[in-house]
Scaffold this active site. Structure first.
Site, short mmCIF file in Angstrom:
data_model
loop_
_atom_site.label_atom_id
_atom_site.label_comp_id
_atom_site.label_asym_id
_atom_site.label_seq_id
_atom_site.Cartn_x
_atom_site.Cartn_y
_atom_site.Cartn_z
N HIS A 1 11.24 -57.11 -35.47
CA HIS A 1 12.43 -56.49 -36.09
C HIS A 1 12.48 -54.98 -36.09
O HIS A 1 11.62 -54.18 -36.21
CB HIS A 1 12.20 -56.82 -37.78
CG HIS A 1 13.36 -56.40 -38.54
ND1 HIS A 1 14.71 -57.18 -38.46
CD2 HIS A 1 13.73 -55.61 -39.68
CE1 HIS A 1 15.57 -56.78 -39.42
NE2 HIS A 1 15.03 -55.57 -40.15
N SER B 1 19.79 -54.42 -39.22
CA SER B 1 18.84 -55.00 -40.33
C SER B 1 19.87 -54.74 -41.71
O SER B 1 20.98 -55.38 -41.66
CB SER B 1 17.65 -54.18 -40.71
OG SER B 1 16.94 -54.84 -41.78
N GLU C 1 11.32 -61.11 -35.20
CA GLU C 1 11.69 -60.13 -36.37
C GLU C 1 10.31 -59.79 -37.25
O GLU C 1 9.71 -59.07 -36.86
CB GLU C 1 12.73 -61.07 -37.33
CG GLU C 1 13.93 -61.52 -36.61
CD GLU C 1 14.78 -60.20 -36.57
OE1 GLU C 1 14.50 -59.00 -36.83
OE2 GLU C 1 15.93 -60.40 -35.65
#
Length: 524
Positions: A436, A230, A344
Protein backbone atom coordinates in the site's frame (compact mmCIF):
# COMPACT_ATOMS: atom_id res chain seq x y z
CA UNK A 1 38.30 53.36 -32.91
CA UNK A 2 36.94 53.48 -36.46
CA UNK A 3 33.29 54.33 -36.91
CA UNK A 4 32.53 50.93 -38.50
CA UNK A 5 34.17 49.06 -35.61
CA UNK A 6 32.18 51.08 -33.06
CA UNK A 7 28.98 50.27 -34.95
CA UNK A 8 29.72 46.54 -34.92
CA UNK A 9 30.65 46.61 -31.21
CA UNK A 10 27.50 48.54 -30.36
CA UNK A 11 25.37 46.08 -32.28
CA UNK A 12 26.98 43.15 -30.45
CA UNK A 13 26.45 44.79 -27.06
CA UNK A 14 22.80 45.43 -27.87
CA UNK A 15 22.33 41.87 -29.09
CA UNK A 16 24.16 40.26 -26.16
CA UNK A 17 21.31 40.48 -23.65
CA UNK A 18 18.88 39.00 -26.18
CA UNK A 19 21.35 36.24 -27.03
CA UNK A 20 21.98 35.46 -23.37
CA UNK A 21 18.26 35.44 -22.56
CA UNK A 22 17.62 33.07 -25.47
CA UNK A 23 20.46 30.81 -24.35
CA UNK A 24 19.30 30.75 -20.74
CA UNK A 25 15.67 29.99 -21.60
CA UNK A 26 16.55 27.30 -24.14
CA UNK A 27 18.96 25.53 -21.81
CA UNK A 28 16.56 25.71 -18.86
CA UNK A 29 18.92 27.50 -16.51
CA UNK A 30 16.40 30.09 -15.39
CA UNK A 31 12.69 30.26 -14.75
CA UNK A 32 11.20 33.72 -14.94
CA UNK A 33 8.29 32.78 -12.70
CA UNK A 34 10.12 33.02 -9.39
CA UNK A 35 7.39 35.34 -8.11
CA UNK A 36 3.65 35.21 -8.60
CA UNK A 37 0.62 37.24 -7.61
CA UNK A 38 -2.22 35.65 -5.66
CA UNK A 39 -5.45 37.18 -4.39
CA UNK A 40 -3.97 37.45 -0.90
CA UNK A 41 -0.60 38.87 -1.98
CA UNK A 42 2.60 38.22 -3.88
CA UNK A 43 4.73 35.12 -3.25
CA UNK A 44 8.27 34.09 -4.15
CA UNK A 45 9.56 30.58 -4.70
CA UNK A 46 12.88 28.77 -4.93
CA UNK A 47 14.43 27.40 -8.12
CA UNK A 48 15.81 23.87 -8.19
CA UNK A 49 19.49 23.17 -8.91
CA UNK A 50 19.23 23.48 -12.69
CA UNK A 51 16.77 26.36 -12.59
CA UNK A 52 14.17 24.40 -14.50
CA UNK A 53 11.51 24.21 -11.77
CA UNK A 54 10.43 26.75 -9.17
CA UNK A 55 8.85 25.44 -5.96
CA UNK A 56 6.53 27.67 -3.96
CA UNK A 57 6.05 26.00 -0.58
CA UNK A 58 3.74 27.07 2.22
CA UNK A 59 1.32 29.39 0.40
CA UNK A 60 -1.70 30.17 2.64
CA UNK A 61 -4.87 29.21 0.78
CA UNK A 62 -7.21 29.88 3.71
CA UNK A 63 -7.15 31.53 7.10
CA UNK A 64 -5.70 29.52 10.01
CA UNK A 65 -8.60 27.33 11.29
CA UNK A 66 -7.90 28.12 14.95
CA UNK A 67 -9.83 29.72 17.80
CA UNK A 68 -13.31 30.65 16.63
CA UNK A 69 -12.51 29.17 13.19
CA UNK A 70 -11.96 25.68 14.59
CA UNK A 71 -14.66 23.44 13.04
CA UNK A 72 -15.77 26.04 10.54
CA UNK A 73 -15.62 26.02 6.77
CA UNK A 74 -12.29 27.41 5.55
CA UNK A 75 -12.24 31.21 5.37
CA UNK A 76 -10.24 33.39 2.93
CA UNK A 77 -6.58 33.94 3.71
CA UNK A 78 -5.71 37.38 5.06
CA UNK A 79 -4.02 39.78 2.66
CA UNK A 80 -0.33 40.51 3.20
CA UNK A 81 1.87 43.34 1.96
CA UNK A 82 5.13 42.88 0.12
CA UNK A 83 6.33 39.52 -1.18
CA UNK A 84 5.85 36.46 1.05
CA UNK A 85 8.83 34.12 0.88
CA UNK A 86 7.38 30.64 0.24
CA UNK A 87 10.46 28.47 0.58
CA UNK A 88 9.37 25.89 3.18
CA UNK A 89 6.36 23.66 3.75
CA UNK A 90 3.74 25.00 6.12
CA UNK A 91 2.97 23.04 9.30
CA UNK A 92 1.44 19.60 8.86
CA UNK A 93 -2.12 19.17 10.17
CA UNK A 94 -2.60 18.44 13.86
CA UNK A 95 -2.02 14.71 14.49
CA UNK A 96 0.01 12.29 16.58
CA UNK A 97 3.79 12.38 16.29
CA UNK A 98 4.85 10.44 13.17
CA UNK A 99 6.40 7.10 14.07
CA UNK A 100 7.74 4.61 11.49
CA UNK A 101 5.76 1.34 11.35
CA UNK A 102 5.71 -1.77 9.18
CA UNK A 103 7.25 -0.82 5.84
CA UNK A 104 6.59 2.89 6.33
CA UNK A 105 9.91 4.53 7.09
CA UNK A 106 10.52 8.27 7.39
CA UNK A 107 10.14 9.11 3.69
CA UNK A 108 6.46 8.05 3.86
CA UNK A 109 5.75 10.22 6.93
CA UNK A 110 5.41 13.91 7.69
CA UNK A 111 8.36 15.62 9.43
CA UNK A 112 8.28 15.59 13.23
CA UNK A 113 7.98 19.38 13.19
CA UNK A 114 6.16 21.63 12.59
CA UNK A 115 2.72 20.14 13.32
CA UNK A 116 -0.06 22.62 14.03
CA UNK A 117 -3.75 23.33 13.85
CA UNK A 118 -2.69 26.27 11.65
CA UNK A 119 -2.14 24.05 8.60
CA UNK A 120 -4.01 25.33 5.55
CA UNK A 121 -1.08 25.81 3.20
CA UNK A 122 -0.41 24.52 -0.29
CA UNK A 123 2.61 24.08 -2.54
CA UNK A 124 3.18 24.68 -6.24
CA UNK A 125 5.92 23.30 -8.50
CA UNK A 126 6.07 25.00 -11.90
CA UNK A 127 8.38 25.00 -14.87
CA UNK A 128 6.46 27.74 -16.68
CA UNK A 129 8.48 30.67 -17.92
CA UNK A 130 5.45 32.88 -18.54
CA UNK A 131 1.99 33.24 -17.04
CA UNK A 132 0.47 32.72 -20.46
CA UNK A 133 1.61 29.09 -20.84
CA UNK A 134 -1.57 27.49 -19.44
CA UNK A 135 0.03 24.24 -18.36
CA UNK A 136 -2.32 21.50 -17.08
CA UNK A 137 -2.70 21.40 -13.30
CA UNK A 138 -2.48 18.43 -10.93
CA UNK A 139 -3.72 18.54 -7.32
CA UNK A 140 -2.37 15.79 -5.06
CA UNK A 141 -4.44 14.70 -2.01
CA UNK A 142 -2.51 12.64 0.54
CA UNK A 143 -3.66 9.56 2.42
CA UNK A 144 -3.45 8.70 6.10
CA UNK A 145 -6.81 7.23 7.02
CA UNK A 146 -8.25 10.76 7.45
CA UNK A 147 -6.34 10.89 10.75
CA UNK A 148 -2.78 11.65 9.62
CA UNK A 149 -0.70 12.79 6.68
CA UNK A 150 0.47 16.02 5.10
CA UNK A 151 2.06 17.46 1.99
CA UNK A 152 5.60 17.54 3.44
CA UNK A 153 6.16 13.76 3.11
CA UNK A 154 9.34 13.40 1.02
CA UNK A 155 7.71 11.01 -1.48
CA UNK A 156 5.17 13.71 -2.47
CA UNK A 157 7.80 16.02 -3.97
CA UNK A 158 6.39 17.51 -7.19
CA UNK A 159 9.57 18.42 -9.07
CA UNK A 160 9.87 15.32 -11.27
CA UNK A 161 6.29 15.52 -12.53
CA UNK A 162 6.56 19.29 -13.07
CA UNK A 163 9.54 18.58 -15.32
CA UNK A 164 7.16 16.70 -17.61
CA UNK A 165 5.15 19.85 -18.31
CA UNK A 166 2.44 20.09 -15.66
CA UNK A 167 1.86 22.34 -12.65
CA UNK A 168 2.01 20.17 -9.53
CA UNK A 169 0.00 21.34 -6.50
CA UNK A 170 -0.35 19.67 -3.09
CA UNK A 171 -2.56 21.02 -0.32
CA UNK A 172 -2.95 20.27 3.36
CA UNK A 173 -6.37 19.50 4.79
CA UNK A 174 -7.53 19.02 8.37
CA UNK A 175 -7.52 15.44 9.66
CA UNK A 176 -8.86 13.56 12.67
CA UNK A 177 -11.05 15.42 15.13
CA UNK A 178 -10.16 18.79 13.55
CA UNK A 179 -11.24 17.66 10.10
CA UNK A 180 -14.31 15.50 10.73
CA UNK A 181 -15.89 16.32 14.13
CA UNK A 182 -19.65 16.84 14.06
CA UNK A 183 -21.89 18.25 16.79
CA UNK A 184 -25.51 19.56 16.84
CA UNK A 185 -24.31 23.01 17.94
CA UNK A 186 -21.84 23.16 15.08
CA UNK A 187 -24.60 22.23 12.65
CA UNK A 188 -26.88 24.87 14.17
CA UNK A 189 -24.35 27.69 13.77
CA UNK A 190 -23.40 26.69 10.22
CA UNK A 191 -25.03 28.72 7.41
CA UNK A 192 -25.24 25.44 5.49
CA UNK A 193 -26.69 23.52 8.45
CA UNK A 194 -24.00 20.87 8.46
CA UNK A 195 -20.88 19.86 10.33
CA UNK A 196 -18.20 17.21 10.14
CA UNK A 197 -16.67 17.43 6.66
CA UNK A 198 -14.15 20.22 7.24
CA UNK A 199 -11.31 18.20 5.73
CA UNK A 200 -13.23 17.79 2.47
CA UNK A 201 -14.17 21.49 2.50
CA UNK A 202 -10.46 22.32 2.81
CA UNK A 203 -9.88 20.35 -0.39
CA UNK A 204 -12.70 22.25 -2.11
CA UNK A 205 -11.11 25.51 -0.91
CA UNK A 206 -7.78 24.43 -2.42
CA UNK A 207 -9.54 23.76 -5.74
CA UNK A 208 -11.16 27.21 -5.61
CA UNK A 209 -7.74 28.72 -4.91
CA UNK A 210 -6.40 26.96 -8.00
CA UNK A 211 -9.29 28.29 -10.07
CA UNK A 212 -8.55 31.87 -9.01
CA UNK A 213 -4.76 31.89 -8.74
CA UNK A 214 -3.00 29.15 -10.72
CA UNK A 215 -2.83 31.20 -13.94
CA UNK A 216 -0.22 33.39 -12.21
CA UNK A 217 2.03 30.30 -12.02
CA UNK A 218 1.59 29.44 -15.70
CA UNK A 219 -1.27 27.01 -15.09
CA UNK A 220 -4.61 26.52 -16.80
CA UNK A 221 -7.47 26.89 -14.27
CA UNK A 222 -9.77 25.11 -16.71
CA UNK A 223 -7.58 22.00 -17.01
CA UNK A 224 -7.28 20.50 -13.53
CA UNK A 225 -6.86 16.87 -12.46
CA UNK A 226 -7.25 15.72 -8.86
CA UNK A 227 -5.52 12.60 -7.58
CA UNK A 228 -5.05 10.88 -4.26
CA UNK A 229 -4.00 7.64 -2.64
CA UNK A 230 -5.67 5.61 0.13
CA UNK A 231 -7.80 8.09 2.14
CA UNK A 232 -6.76 10.67 -0.43
CA UNK A 233 -8.23 8.42 -3.11
CA UNK A 234 -11.44 8.10 -1.11
CA UNK A 235 -11.49 11.90 -0.88
CA UNK A 236 -11.15 12.03 -4.68
CA UNK A 237 -14.22 9.80 -4.90
CA UNK A 238 -16.07 12.15 -2.52
CA UNK A 239 -15.08 15.24 -4.52
CA UNK A 240 -16.23 13.61 -7.76
CA UNK A 241 -19.55 12.86 -6.04
CA UNK A 242 -19.99 16.30 -4.43
CA UNK A 243 -22.11 19.02 -6.05
CA UNK A 244 -19.77 21.64 -4.54
CA UNK A 245 -16.98 20.82 -6.99
CA UNK A 246 -18.82 21.28 -10.26
CA UNK A 247 -16.52 23.06 -12.70
CA UNK A 248 -13.47 22.95 -10.41
CA UNK A 249 -11.68 20.00 -12.03
CA UNK A 250 -11.83 17.92 -15.19
CA UNK A 251 -10.29 14.53 -14.38
CA UNK A 252 -9.68 12.28 -11.40
CA UNK A 253 -7.17 9.60 -10.39
CA UNK A 254 -8.02 7.22 -7.53
CA UNK A 255 -5.12 5.10 -6.24
CA UNK A 256 -6.16 2.38 -3.76
CA UNK A 257 -9.40 3.64 -2.38
CA UNK A 258 -12.98 4.73 -3.00
CA UNK A 259 -16.31 4.67 -1.20
CA UNK A 260 -18.76 3.33 -3.77
CA UNK A 261 -19.52 0.32 -1.55
CA UNK A 262 -19.50 0.08 2.23
CA UNK A 263 -15.89 0.06 3.36
CA UNK A 264 -14.98 -1.94 6.48
CA UNK A 265 -12.03 0.37 7.19
CA UNK A 266 -13.64 3.79 6.60
CA UNK A 267 -17.25 4.15 7.76
CA UNK A 268 -19.26 7.01 6.24
CA UNK A 269 -22.17 7.53 8.59
CA UNK A 270 -24.98 10.07 8.65
CA UNK A 271 -24.86 13.56 10.12
CA UNK A 272 -27.22 12.51 12.91
CA UNK A 273 -24.98 9.61 13.96
CA UNK A 274 -21.86 11.77 13.78
CA UNK A 275 -23.54 14.49 15.85
CA UNK A 276 -24.46 11.92 18.50
CA UNK A 277 -20.85 10.72 18.61
CA UNK A 278 -19.73 14.34 18.93
CA UNK A 279 -22.03 14.93 21.90
CA UNK A 280 -20.70 11.81 23.64
CA UNK A 281 -17.10 12.86 23.04
CA UNK A 282 -17.75 16.39 24.30
CA UNK A 283 -19.51 15.12 27.43
CA UNK A 284 -16.68 12.70 28.17
CA UNK A 285 -14.19 15.56 27.79
CA UNK A 286 -16.20 17.74 30.20
CA UNK A 287 -16.94 20.41 27.58
CA UNK A 288 -20.28 22.08 28.23
CA UNK A 289 -20.38 24.36 25.16
CA UNK A 290 -18.82 25.11 21.81
CA UNK A 291 -16.82 27.82 23.54
CA UNK A 292 -15.36 25.16 25.85
CA UNK A 293 -14.57 22.90 22.90
CA UNK A 294 -12.87 25.69 20.97
CA UNK A 295 -10.95 26.86 24.02
CA UNK A 296 -9.24 23.49 24.41
CA UNK A 297 -5.57 23.52 23.39
CA UNK A 298 -5.15 21.50 20.20
CA UNK A 299 -3.22 18.71 21.98
CA UNK A 300 -6.00 18.38 24.56
CA UNK A 301 -8.73 18.33 21.93
CA UNK A 302 -6.90 15.60 20.04
CA UNK A 303 -6.52 13.46 23.18
CA UNK A 304 -9.86 14.12 24.88
CA UNK A 305 -12.11 13.97 21.81
CA UNK A 306 -10.88 10.63 20.56
CA UNK A 307 -12.94 8.79 17.98
CA UNK A 308 -12.96 7.36 14.48
CA UNK A 309 -13.26 10.41 12.24
CA UNK A 310 -13.90 10.28 8.50
CA UNK A 311 -16.25 11.81 5.89
CA UNK A 312 -19.97 11.70 6.60
CA UNK A 313 -23.18 12.20 4.64
CA UNK A 314 -23.77 15.73 5.86
CA UNK A 315 -26.43 16.86 3.37
CA UNK A 316 -24.14 19.55 1.98
CA UNK A 317 -20.72 18.34 0.83
CA UNK A 318 -22.26 14.90 0.39
CA UNK A 319 -26.05 15.27 0.02
CA UNK A 320 -26.47 11.48 -0.21
CA UNK A 321 -24.33 8.39 0.40
CA UNK A 322 -21.63 8.08 -2.26
CA UNK A 323 -22.88 4.64 -3.41
CA UNK A 324 -26.29 6.18 -4.10
CA UNK A 325 -24.85 9.22 -5.90
CA UNK A 326 -22.66 7.07 -8.14
CA UNK A 327 -25.32 4.44 -8.79
CA UNK A 328 -27.73 7.17 -9.90
CA UNK A 329 -25.12 8.84 -12.12
CA UNK A 330 -25.38 12.12 -10.19
CA UNK A 331 -21.63 12.55 -9.77
CA UNK A 332 -19.48 14.88 -11.87
CA UNK A 333 -18.80 13.05 -15.13
CA UNK A 334 -15.16 13.01 -16.23
CA UNK A 335 -12.35 10.64 -17.25
CA UNK A 336 -11.02 8.59 -14.34
CA UNK A 337 -8.05 6.33 -13.58
CA UNK A 338 -8.78 3.75 -10.87
CA UNK A 339 -6.46 1.10 -9.48
CA UNK A 340 -5.05 -0.84 -6.56
CA UNK A 341 -1.90 -2.70 -5.54
CA UNK A 342 -1.17 -6.40 -5.45
CA UNK A 343 -0.52 -6.75 -1.74
CA UNK A 344 -1.74 -3.51 -0.12
CA UNK A 345 -1.46 -4.06 3.67
CA UNK A 346 -0.48 -7.73 3.81
CA UNK A 347 -1.26 -10.00 6.75
CA UNK A 348 0.29 -11.80 9.66
CA UNK A 349 0.33 -15.62 9.74
CA UNK A 350 -3.12 -17.21 9.43
CA UNK A 351 -4.11 -20.77 10.41
CA UNK A 352 -6.08 -22.61 7.75
CA UNK A 353 -8.64 -23.84 10.30
CA UNK A 354 -9.33 -20.28 11.49
CA UNK A 355 -9.69 -18.96 7.95
CA UNK A 356 -12.14 -21.73 6.94
CA UNK A 357 -14.17 -21.24 10.12
CA UNK A 358 -14.53 -17.49 9.51
CA UNK A 359 -15.53 -18.19 5.89
CA UNK A 360 -18.28 -20.56 7.04
CA UNK A 361 -19.52 -18.07 9.64
CA UNK A 362 -19.56 -15.19 7.16
CA UNK A 363 -20.79 -16.87 3.97
CA UNK A 364 -22.75 -19.89 5.20
CA UNK A 365 -23.88 -22.01 2.28
CA UNK A 366 -21.66 -19.96 -0.05
CA UNK A 367 -18.49 -20.66 1.93
CA UNK A 368 -17.45 -23.37 -0.53
CA UNK A 369 -17.64 -20.88 -3.40
CA UNK A 370 -15.73 -18.32 -1.36
CA UNK A 371 -12.95 -20.84 -0.67
CA UNK A 372 -12.53 -21.51 -4.37
CA UNK A 373 -11.51 -17.89 -4.79
CA UNK A 374 -9.68 -17.69 -1.46
CA UNK A 375 -8.32 -21.21 -0.82
CA UNK A 376 -6.98 -22.30 2.56
CA UNK A 377 -5.68 -25.85 2.24
CA UNK A 378 -2.47 -24.95 4.07
CA UNK A 379 -1.52 -22.23 6.55
CA UNK A 380 0.60 -20.57 3.87
CA UNK A 381 -2.29 -20.59 1.44
CA UNK A 382 -4.66 -19.24 4.10
CA UNK A 383 -2.24 -16.39 4.82
CA UNK A 384 -1.97 -15.53 1.11
CA UNK A 385 -5.77 -15.62 0.81
CA UNK A 386 -6.14 -13.30 3.78
CA UNK A 387 -3.79 -10.78 2.11
CA UNK A 388 -5.89 -10.96 -1.04
CA UNK A 389 -9.19 -10.75 0.86
CA UNK A 390 -8.11 -7.69 2.87
CA UNK A 391 -6.95 -5.98 -0.30
CA UNK A 392 -10.20 -6.73 -2.08
CA UNK A 393 -12.57 -5.74 0.72
CA UNK A 394 -10.87 -2.43 1.57
CA UNK A 395 -9.43 -1.27 -1.75
CA UNK A 396 -10.19 -3.33 -4.87
CA UNK A 397 -13.90 -3.99 -4.47
CA UNK A 398 -15.04 -0.39 -4.34
CA UNK A 399 -12.69 0.57 -7.17
CA UNK A 400 -13.97 -2.33 -9.28
CA UNK A 401 -17.57 -1.30 -8.63
CA UNK A 402 -16.80 2.33 -9.52
CA UNK A 403 -15.03 1.28 -12.71
CA UNK A 404 -17.94 -0.91 -13.82
CA UNK A 405 -20.42 1.93 -13.30
CA UNK A 406 -18.10 4.50 -14.87
CA UNK A 407 -17.57 2.36 -17.99
CA UNK A 408 -21.22 2.87 -18.87
CA UNK A 409 -20.74 6.60 -19.50
CA UNK A 410 -19.70 7.54 -23.02
CA UNK A 411 -18.57 10.98 -21.83
CA UNK A 412 -16.36 9.68 -19.02
CA UNK A 413 -13.86 6.94 -19.97
CA UNK A 414 -12.23 4.93 -17.21
CA UNK A 415 -8.79 3.31 -17.17
CA UNK A 416 -8.02 0.62 -14.56
CA UNK A 417 -4.63 -0.57 -13.34
CA UNK A 418 -3.19 -3.21 -11.02
CA UNK A 419 0.21 -2.35 -9.53
CA UNK A 420 1.90 -5.71 -8.95
CA UNK A 421 5.57 -4.74 -8.82
CA UNK A 422 7.04 -6.31 -5.69
CA UNK A 423 9.13 -3.35 -4.69
CA UNK A 424 12.82 -4.24 -4.31
CA UNK A 425 13.75 -4.47 -0.65
CA UNK A 426 16.24 -5.82 1.84
CA UNK A 427 15.72 -7.96 4.93
CA UNK A 428 12.29 -8.06 6.50
CA UNK A 429 10.89 -5.48 4.05
CA UNK A 430 10.86 -8.11 1.28
CA UNK A 431 7.66 -9.64 2.67
CA UNK A 432 5.60 -6.51 1.95
CA UNK A 433 5.76 -6.95 -1.84
CA UNK A 434 3.56 -4.54 -3.84
CA UNK A 435 2.54 -2.74 -0.68
CA UNK A 436 0.00 0.00 0.00
CA UNK A 437 1.41 3.40 -1.15
CA UNK A 438 4.26 1.66 -2.98
CA UNK A 439 3.06 2.85 -6.39
CA UNK A 440 3.23 6.54 -5.43
CA UNK A 441 6.99 6.82 -5.91
CA UNK A 442 6.68 5.24 -9.35
CA UNK A 443 3.77 7.45 -10.41
CA UNK A 444 5.67 10.58 -9.30
CA UNK A 445 9.02 9.34 -10.66
CA UNK A 446 10.39 9.75 -7.14
CA UNK A 447 12.26 6.49 -6.51
CA UNK A 448 15.23 8.53 -5.31
CA UNK A 449 13.34 9.42 -2.15
CA UNK A 450 13.01 5.83 -0.93
CA UNK A 451 15.66 4.80 1.59
CA UNK A 452 17.89 1.75 1.14
CA UNK A 453 16.03 0.20 -1.79
CA UNK A 454 17.97 -1.86 -4.36
CA UNK A 455 16.28 -0.32 -7.40
CA UNK A 456 17.61 -1.16 -10.85
CA UNK A 457 16.94 -0.27 -14.49
CA UNK A 458 13.62 -2.18 -14.40
CA UNK A 459 12.27 0.10 -11.68
CA UNK A 460 13.56 3.29 -13.25
CA UNK A 461 11.94 2.31 -16.54
CA UNK A 462 8.64 1.48 -14.80
CA UNK A 463 8.64 4.79 -12.89
CA UNK A 464 9.30 6.78 -16.05
CA UNK A 465 6.54 4.90 -17.88
CA UNK A 466 3.94 5.23 -15.13
CA UNK A 467 4.63 8.92 -14.63
CA UNK A 468 4.31 9.40 -18.41
CA UNK A 469 0.90 7.70 -18.35
CA UNK A 470 -0.22 9.90 -15.46
CA UNK A 471 1.07 13.10 -17.07
CA UNK A 472 -0.60 12.26 -20.39
CA UNK A 473 -3.88 11.70 -18.56
CA UNK A 474 -3.47 15.00 -16.69
CA UNK A 475 -2.92 16.78 -20.00
CA UNK A 476 -5.60 15.15 -22.15
CA UNK A 477 -7.77 12.72 -20.19
CA UNK A 478 -6.10 9.80 -21.99
CA UNK A 479 -3.00 8.13 -20.50
CA UNK A 480 -1.73 6.91 -23.86
CA UNK A 481 0.96 8.64 -25.87
CA UNK A 482 3.95 8.19 -28.12
CA UNK A 483 6.30 5.40 -27.12
CA UNK A 484 3.97 3.88 -24.52
CA UNK A 485 2.27 0.48 -24.74
CA UNK A 486 -1.46 0.91 -25.38
CA UNK A 487 -3.51 1.12 -22.15
CA UNK A 488 -7.06 0.18 -23.20
CA UNK A 489 -10.16 1.81 -21.83
CA UNK A 490 -11.86 -0.36 -19.25
CA UNK A 491 -15.28 -1.83 -20.00
CA UNK A 492 -17.38 -4.08 -17.80
CA UNK A 493 -17.61 -6.54 -20.68
CA UNK A 494 -13.96 -6.59 -21.70
CA UNK A 495 -12.49 -5.89 -18.20
CA UNK A 496 -9.03 -5.13 -19.57
CA UNK A 497 -6.67 -3.50 -17.08
CA UNK A 498 -3.06 -2.33 -17.23
CA UNK A 499 -0.85 -4.52 -15.03
CA UNK A 500 2.25 -2.64 -13.88
CA UNK A 501 5.12 -4.98 -13.02
CA UNK A 502 8.65 -5.82 -14.08
CA UNK A 503 7.01 -6.57 -17.43
CA UNK A 504 3.91 -4.40 -17.80
CA UNK A 505 1.02 -5.35 -20.05
CA UNK A 506 -2.73 -5.08 -20.52
CA UNK A 507 -4.64 -8.17 -19.40
CA UNK A 508 -8.03 -9.39 -18.27
CA UNK A 509 -8.65 -8.39 -14.66
CA UNK A 510 -7.06 -11.35 -12.81
CA UNK A 511 -9.43 -11.34 -9.84
CA UNK A 512 -12.73 -10.63 -11.57
CA UNK A 513 -14.42 -13.80 -10.28
CA UNK A 514 -13.47 -13.13 -6.68
CA UNK A 515 -14.54 -9.49 -6.92
CA UNK A 516 -17.88 -10.41 -8.49
CA UNK A 517 -18.51 -12.86 -5.66
CA UNK A 518 -17.63 -10.32 -2.95
CA UNK A 519 -19.67 -7.61 -4.64
CA UNK A 520 -22.72 -9.88 -4.63
CA UNK A 521 -22.32 -10.24 -0.85
CA UNK A 522 -21.55 -6.61 0.00
CA UNK A 523 -24.07 -3.96 0.95
CA UNK A 524 -23.75 -1.02 -1.42
Amino acid sequence: MKKSAKLVLGTLLLAAPLFMLSFIVKTGHIVSLTTAHTEAGDVSGVKNADGEITAFKGIPFAAPPVGDLRWKAPQPAKHWDGVKKCDAFGPSPMQAKPTPFMVYTSEFLIPEQPISEDCLYLNVWTGAKAKSEKRPVFLWIYGGGFSSGGTACPIYDGEAMAKKGIIFVSANYRVGVFGFFAHPELTKESPDKQSGNYGLMDQVAALKWIKKNIAAFGGDPNNVTIAGQSAGSMAVNALVASPLTKGLFNRAIAESGSLTVKNPAIPTGTLKLAEADGVKAADKAGAKSLADLRAMPAEDAMKKLQGRYSPIVDGYVLPEPIPDIVAAGKQNHMPVIIGWNGDEFGSGPVKKEDFVKRAQQTYGADAETFLKFFPAETDEQATASQVKLSRDQVFALSGYNWANIQSGYADAPVYVYNFDRKIPANGDFVKYGAFHTGEVCYVMNNLKFLNNRPFGPTDNKLADMMSDYWVNFIKTGNPNGNGLPEWPKYTAAGNLVEVFDAESKSAKLPDKGALDFLLSKTGK
